[in-house]
Structure formats: structure tokens, C-alpha cells
Design an enzyme around this catalytic site. Sequence first.
Site, mmCIF file in Angstrom:
data_model
loop_
_atom_site.group_PDB
_atom_site.id
_atom_site.type_symbol
_atom_site.label_atom_id
_atom_site.label_comp_id
_atom_site.label_asym_id
_atom_site.label_seq_id
_atom_site.Cartn_x
_atom_site.Cartn_y
_atom_site.Cartn_z
ATOM 1 N N ARG A 113 -9.496 4.773 4.052
ATOM 2 C CA ARG A 113 -8.472 3.857 4.595
ATOM 3 C C ARG A 113 -8.664 3.645 6.093
ATOM 4 O O ARG A 113 -8.459 2.542 6.609
ATOM 5 C CB ARG A 113 -7.079 4.436 4.338
ATOM 6 C CG ARG A 113 -6.692 4.448 2.865
ATOM 7 C CD ARG A 113 -5.371 5.182 2.678
ATOM 8 N NE ARG A 113 -4.936 5.224 1.292
ATOM 9 C CZ ARG A 113 -5.312 6.146 0.408
ATOM 10 N NH1 ARG A 113 -6.150 7.111 0.758
ATOM 11 N NH2 ARG A 113 -4.853 6.116 -0.831
ATOM 12 N N ASP B 55 1.839 8.541 -3.203
ATOM 13 C CA ASP B 55 1.037 9.754 -3.450
ATOM 14 C C ASP B 55 1.896 10.806 -4.160
ATOM 15 O O ASP B 55 1.434 11.497 -5.071
ATOM 16 C CB ASP B 55 0.529 10.349 -2.135
ATOM 17 C CG ASP B 55 0.061 9.295 -1.137
ATOM 18 O OD1 ASP B 55 -1.007 9.452 -0.562
ATOM 19 O OD2 ASP B 55 0.785 8.291 -0.948
ATOM 20 N N ARG C 146 2.223 10.038 -7.793
ATOM 21 C CA ARG C 146 0.993 10.411 -8.525
ATOM 22 C C ARG C 146 0.977 11.919 -8.797
ATOM 23 O O ARG C 146 0.659 12.366 -9.900
ATOM 24 C CB ARG C 146 -0.240 10.041 -7.675
ATOM 25 C CG ARG C 146 -0.481 8.560 -7.579
ATOM 26 C CD ARG C 146 -1.559 8.227 -6.556
ATOM 27 N NE ARG C 146 -1.903 6.803 -6.625
ATOM 28 C CZ ARG C 146 -2.389 6.094 -5.619
ATOM 29 N NH1 ARG C 146 -2.617 6.653 -4.449
ATOM 30 N NH2 ARG C 146 -2.685 4.819 -5.775
ATOM 31 N N HIS D 226 -0.804 9.137 4.738
ATOM 32 C CA HIS D 226 -1.087 8.492 3.454
ATOM 33 C C HIS D 226 -2.607 8.308 3.453
ATOM 34 O O HIS D 226 -3.128 7.301 3.899
ATOM 35 C CB HIS D 226 -0.382 7.141 3.351
ATOM 36 C CG HIS D 226 -0.898 6.307 2.200
ATOM 37 N ND1 HIS D 226 -0.789 6.703 0.881
ATOM 38 C CD2 HIS D 226 -1.551 5.118 2.173
ATOM 39 C CE1 HIS D 226 -1.348 5.788 0.105
ATOM 40 N NE2 HIS D 226 -1.820 4.827 0.860
HETATM 41 P P1 NAD Z 1 -5.671 -8.473 -1.122
HETATM 42 O O1 NAD Z 1 -6.996 -8.793 -0.504
HETATM 43 O O2 NAD Z 1 -5.474 -8.701 -2.569
HETATM 44 O O3 NAD Z 1 -4.515 -9.264 -0.340
HETATM 45 C C1 NAD Z 1 -4.443 -9.330 1.053
HETATM 46 C C2 NAD Z 1 -3.821 -10.670 1.376
HETATM 47 O O4 NAD Z 1 -3.573 -10.719 2.788
HETATM 48 C C3 NAD Z 1 -4.729 -11.865 1.040
HETATM 49 O O5 NAD Z 1 -4.062 -12.735 0.152
HETATM 50 C C4 NAD Z 1 -4.985 -12.514 2.398
HETATM 51 O O6 NAD Z 1 -5.105 -13.926 2.344
HETATM 52 C C5 NAD Z 1 -3.761 -12.071 3.174
HETATM 53 N N1 NAD Z 1 -3.912 -12.140 4.624
HETATM 54 C C6 NAD Z 1 -4.957 -11.726 5.391
HETATM 55 N N2 NAD Z 1 -4.697 -11.960 6.687
HETATM 56 C C7 NAD Z 1 -3.463 -12.523 6.757
HETATM 57 C C8 NAD Z 1 -2.654 -12.981 7.821
HETATM 58 N N3 NAD Z 1 -3.051 -12.903 9.075
HETATM 59 N N4 NAD Z 1 -1.446 -13.499 7.528
HETATM 60 C C9 NAD Z 1 -1.012 -13.591 6.235
HETATM 61 N N5 NAD Z 1 -1.755 -13.182 5.181
HETATM 62 C C10 NAD Z 1 -2.968 -12.649 5.439
HETATM 63 O O7 NAD Z 1 -5.375 -6.939 -0.741
HETATM 64 P P2 NAD Z 1 -4.331 -5.962 -1.451
HETATM 65 O O8 NAD Z 1 -5.006 -5.251 -2.556
HETATM 66 O O9 NAD Z 1 -3.079 -6.697 -1.695
HETATM 67 O O10 NAD Z 1 -4.097 -4.873 -0.274
HETATM 68 C C11 NAD Z 1 -3.420 -5.277 0.899
HETATM 69 C C12 NAD Z 1 -3.312 -4.114 1.868
HETATM 70 O O11 NAD Z 1 -2.465 -3.102 1.289
HETATM 71 C C13 NAD Z 1 -4.648 -3.416 2.163
HETATM 72 O O12 NAD Z 1 -4.703 -3.024 3.522
HETATM 73 C C14 NAD Z 1 -4.606 -2.200 1.259
HETATM 74 O O13 NAD Z 1 -5.441 -1.151 1.711
HETATM 75 C C15 NAD Z 1 -3.139 -1.847 1.366
HETATM 76 N N6 NAD Z 1 -2.627 -0.990 0.279
HETATM 77 C C16 NAD Z 1 -1.756 -0.021 0.662
HETATM 78 C C17 NAD Z 1 -1.235 0.833 -0.276
HETATM 79 C C18 NAD Z 1 -0.272 1.906 0.181
HETATM 80 O O14 NAD Z 1 0.052 2.824 -0.555
HETATM 81 N N7 NAD Z 1 0.218 1.826 1.412
HETATM 82 C C19 NAD Z 1 -1.589 0.713 -1.632
HETATM 83 C C20 NAD Z 1 -2.457 -0.316 -1.999
HETATM 84 C C21 NAD Z 1 -2.979 -1.156 -1.012
#
Ligand code: NAD
Length: 317
Positions: A93, A157, A160, A184
Site C-alpha cells: 500500500r 482487517d 477478516r 492498515h
Molecule cells: P479503481 O481504480 O477501481 O477506482 C479509482 C477511481 O478513482 C477511478 O474511477 C478513477 O477515475 C478515480 N479517480 C482518480 N483520480 C481522481 C480524481 N482526482 N478525482 C476523482 N476521481 C478520481 O480503484 P479501487 O479499487 O476503487 O480503489 C480505490 C482506492 O481505495 C485505492 O487507493 C485502493 O488501494 C483503496 N482501497 C482501500 C481499502 C481500505 O481498506 N482502506 C480497501 C480497498 C481499496
Amino acid sequence: MRLPHIETTRVVIVGAGNVGSTTAFALMVQGIASEIVLIDIDKKKCAGEILDLTHGISFVKPVRIWAGDYTDCKHADVVFICAGAKQKPGQPRLGLLRPNTKIVSEIVKKIVRNITRYTKKAIILVATNPLDVMTYVALKVSGLPPYQVFGTGTNLDSSRFRWLLAEKFGLAATSMHAFLIGEHGDTSVPVFSHANVMGKNITELPEYNQAAAKEFYEKTKNAAYDIIQSKGATYYAIALSVAEIIRAILYDENHVLLVSSLLTGQYGLRNVCLSLPSVVGRTGIKKIIEIDLAPDELEKLKKSAKVIQEEIKKVKL
Ligand code: NAD
């Protein structure tokens, strides 16, 4: 526009990717918010997600869902940020620090311009990784109080971990009280000293096996890597975790959840965002609960804080 005689609850989701659209679905199915707004730079994808979601509206409680822009934040109760780069298979991450710091900073500036001018009380919830550093970035850029800006943390987490332990003991996951604190990510800390079933520590249960418990933590820590390796992204469980956090806010539940927020001296730690058990309600984080930790747990928590603090130093705001 809001109808003056109707009490609405609005959640704005920035990022209509896997996490954002699945969260909208979870909120909609559970009837948690009456208005859900999706914002994304990819307008075509966002429009497609909106159509797909709205076609299910006749199956759920009344809800309005639309593709919006940052002016919609002015009536928001919660703004959830999940935009940005996601992990590639095998990527930690923390590898997302550079691109996502820029994205989250820009987004938060646009959100805050509307929040501070209008509602003032909207909660900003962050899920973009690296979660704890992005929470810190969002907090600092926003200039809002720490109770109002926090991250989804180790709530996922912990779920899980609970599920794995519950399977071992033949219990419902909801009857297994176990959680992770700290980052995380790779330095999260399993709190075995407080893992219990109705107050009985799991180490005292006849089915307890130390090797298996350690293996469950490893599985928990590596869960995202394993899922990303097999299907490219994680989204169902995080969406449900976010729905739980948003429900706690909107319904002023005072639910104790594992969310990431700015530490202000807990365990001697400050100027770092990490997950600790926190009371979540309408005003955001109402209290952080400082539980007694075993010496090895405290040591691991301090190591986890150090890792995040080193990453925070790399951030230029
Ligand atoms: P994804 O690629 O499916 O979606 C990301 C979206 O963000 C895309 O649709 C993109 O167009 C949009 N985007 C990018 N820049 C932008 C901006 N400046 N303004 C508006 N929209 C913008 O990715 P995802 O699988 O949805 O994951 C998103 C984030 O969440 C990642 O950083 C991932 O690591 C994180 N995540 C966190 C957890 C957690 O437990 N905290 C769990 C899963 C994923």
C-alpha cells in the site's frame, strides 16, 4: 436541492471505481442514506455506475442517486474519498504514496471549499491507500478538526481476523471479539490480549491453538495481496465496512470501531494517524479508547507508528 420539509441524509462518494460504486451499492441496499452522490474524473464510467445503481431503486428503500460534482458537498453529511491509484499485484500500500497524495490533496481542497461555506459539519472519511498517510494528508489539507476527518483504518482487517477466528471456534463472526490496531497495512497489530468470546480470552478456550492464531493474523495481513492477485481488487468487504462506519455517523450510534485518526498522546504517540478503538457518532470521532496492551503489542504499535511517521515525512503538502 434539498426539500425543506424532509430530513435527508447525503453521502458524497469521490471515486466511482470498485470501492466507490460498491459502497454506493452497500449503502443503497441497507437503506443507510437517502441521497448518494458519485463523483469521478472518469465521467463516462461514473454515468454508467449511476445507471446500473438507479435501475435497482425500485427494489430498495427510497433513495436518490446521481452523478454530481463538488458543489454537492455543500449539503453532505459524509464525504467518502476512495479515488486514486490502487495496488498492483504484489505492490505494498505504501507504494501508492506519491500519486495518491496529489490526488487526495486536490480532492480535499475542492470538498472543503463547499463544506466550510455551507454545512460545516460534514465528516470526511478516507479509504484511499496508503490509508493512514492519506488520512493525515486529508486532515492537514482540510484544516478541519481531527474528529471530523478520519480513515476506514483496520475496521476491515479486524473483520477478516474475526471471521477466521470465528470459523476456527465454530462461532458467528459477530460473537468473536477480536481486532487489529495500528497501520492498515503490513505493520497492523493483532490484539490477542483482548481477543475474547463473552469476556473469555481466546487463549483460555480449549480449541485455542497458538500456531493457528498466528497463521490467522498472517492471512489477515496478506488478505488484500491474495485477493488482488486473484481478481485485481478488493471491494465487497471494504464497502460493507464503510457502510458500517457511515451508519454509525448518520445514526449517531456511538459504535466503537477501528478507524484511523490523528493520535494526540495515546500510548505516547502523536502527529500520526493510526487505528485505535474509537467511538464514532454524528460528530465523527467522539473518543479514542486507550486499552491496556500487552508489552509486545505496545512495542508493535510503536513500530507501526514509526513506519507511518517516516512515510508522513516524505509527504510535501
Ligand atoms: P479503481 O481504480 O477501481 O477506482 C479509482 C477511481 O478513482 C477511478 O474511477 C478513477 O477515475 C478515480 N479517480 C482518480 N483520480 C481522481 C480524481 N482526482 N478525482 C476523482 N476521481 C478520481 O480503484 P479501487 O479499487 O476503487 O480503489 C480505490 C482506492 O481505495 C485505492 O487507493 C485502493 O488501494 C483503496 N482501497 C482501500 C481499502 C481500505 O481498506 N482502506 C480497501 C480497498 C481499496
